[in-house]
Write an enzyme that holds these catalytic residues in place. Structure first.
Site, PDB file in Angstrom:
ATOM      1  N   ASP A 160       0.782  -1.249  -0.014  1.00  0.00           N
ATOM      2  CA  ASP A 160       0.096  -0.051   0.146  1.00  0.00           C
ATOM      3  C   ASP A 160       0.928   1.245   0.107  1.00  0.00           C
ATOM      4  OD1 ASP A 160      -2.742  -1.043   0.144  1.00  0.00           O
ATOM      5  OD2 ASP A 160      -1.865  -1.993   2.048  1.00  0.00           O
TER       6      ASP A 160
ATOM      7  N   ASP B  12     -10.122  -5.538  -1.421  1.00  0.00           N
ATOM      8  CA  ASP B  12      -9.051  -4.973  -0.417  1.00  0.00           C
ATOM      9  C   ASP B  12      -9.968  -4.473   0.706  1.00  0.00           C
ATOM     10  OD1 ASP B  12      -6.959  -4.252   0.892  1.00  0.00           O
ATOM     11  OD2 ASP B  12      -6.522  -2.905  -0.426  1.00  0.00           O
TER      12      ASP B  12
END
Ligand code: DX5
Ligand code: ZN
Length: 223
Positions: free
Chosen positions: A38, A178
């Site tokens: 991320d 996600d």
């Protein structure tokens, strides 16, 4: 259950960074399928996380796919650096650039798998015209920015709609999901049509070791 149809990518957001090498190699040893990194810029979302330096380091630790989730304004500024660092796939947010057409054209012209993410409040119709040219659609099942949030239930309908659209168009675009994936949500997400799930706090947490956490997740996939 473990087969290639149901892929699990740990997100290292909640990993113990003091032991990052081991946290990655252990997850690889226990059968995850890739790593989800991320990249947050402090503007698209409040936190600032990882960049190309740490990604090059991770590239040396694992042979599995490195999947970059850019939560970054004007993401095209970093494509080359991320590819040089070892990215196998790059996800950009539909919401992250005023000229999305231009940005996605740039991404799909590069030697990397291309992926587009949509936030929970962004409709599938906003991105349906791009599905044919990208490798992956990332459906966010929490608002981006933080690990450990609760799965938003309406994401299931969105995954189902995306799956039927992709099948209807006869495309091979993968669906990644996600946010909030755990032993209670993983099965429904795969049943709805996801190909890859991202799991952060369900794999890297202070309650269980990585091996147990991965096994629990996999054992929860009952279709
Ligand atoms: C959130 C990130 C996720 C996060 C998921 O913005 O995109 O990848 O790490 O964390 P969990 O699995 O804990 O919801
Ligand atoms: Zn992510």
């Amino acid at each position: 259950m473990n087969n290639n149809r149901f892929r699990i990518y740990p997100s290292i957001l909640t990993a113990d960074l003091g032991k990052l090498d081991k946290q990655i190699s252990t997850a690889e040893e226990y059968g995850v399928d890739g790593f989800h990194i991320d990249v947050m810029d402090g503007q698209f979302v409040p936190p600032i996380t990882f960049g190309p330096i740490i990604i090059s380091h991770i590239r040396k630790i694992t042979k599995l796919p490195i999947d970059i989730h850019m939560m970054v304004i004007d993401p095209e500024r970093y494509f080359d650096e991320l590819i040089d660092a070892g990215a196998d796939s790059i996800t950009i947010h539909y919401e992250s650039t005023p000229d999305f057409d231009n940005t996605i054209n740039k991404l799909t012209s590069l030697n990397v798998e291309s992926s587009v993410a949509i936030n929970p409040n962004t409709s599938l119709t906003s991105v349906q015209n791009y599905l044919a040219e990208i490798n992956q659609l990332l459906i966010m099942s929490v608002n981006p920015g933080y690990g450990g949030q609760k799965f938003i239930p309406s994401s299931i309908n969105k995954i189902e709609s995306a799956k039927s659209l992709i099948d209807q168009l006869n495309l091979s675009t993968k669906i990644q999901v996600d946010g909030g994936i755990n032993s209670n949500t993983i099965s429904n997400v795969f049943t709805a049509g996801a190909d890859i799930v991202v799991a952060g706090s369900a794999i890297y947490n202070e309650m269980n070791d990585i091996e147990t956490s991965i096994k629990t997740l996999k054992d929860s996939i009952i279709l």
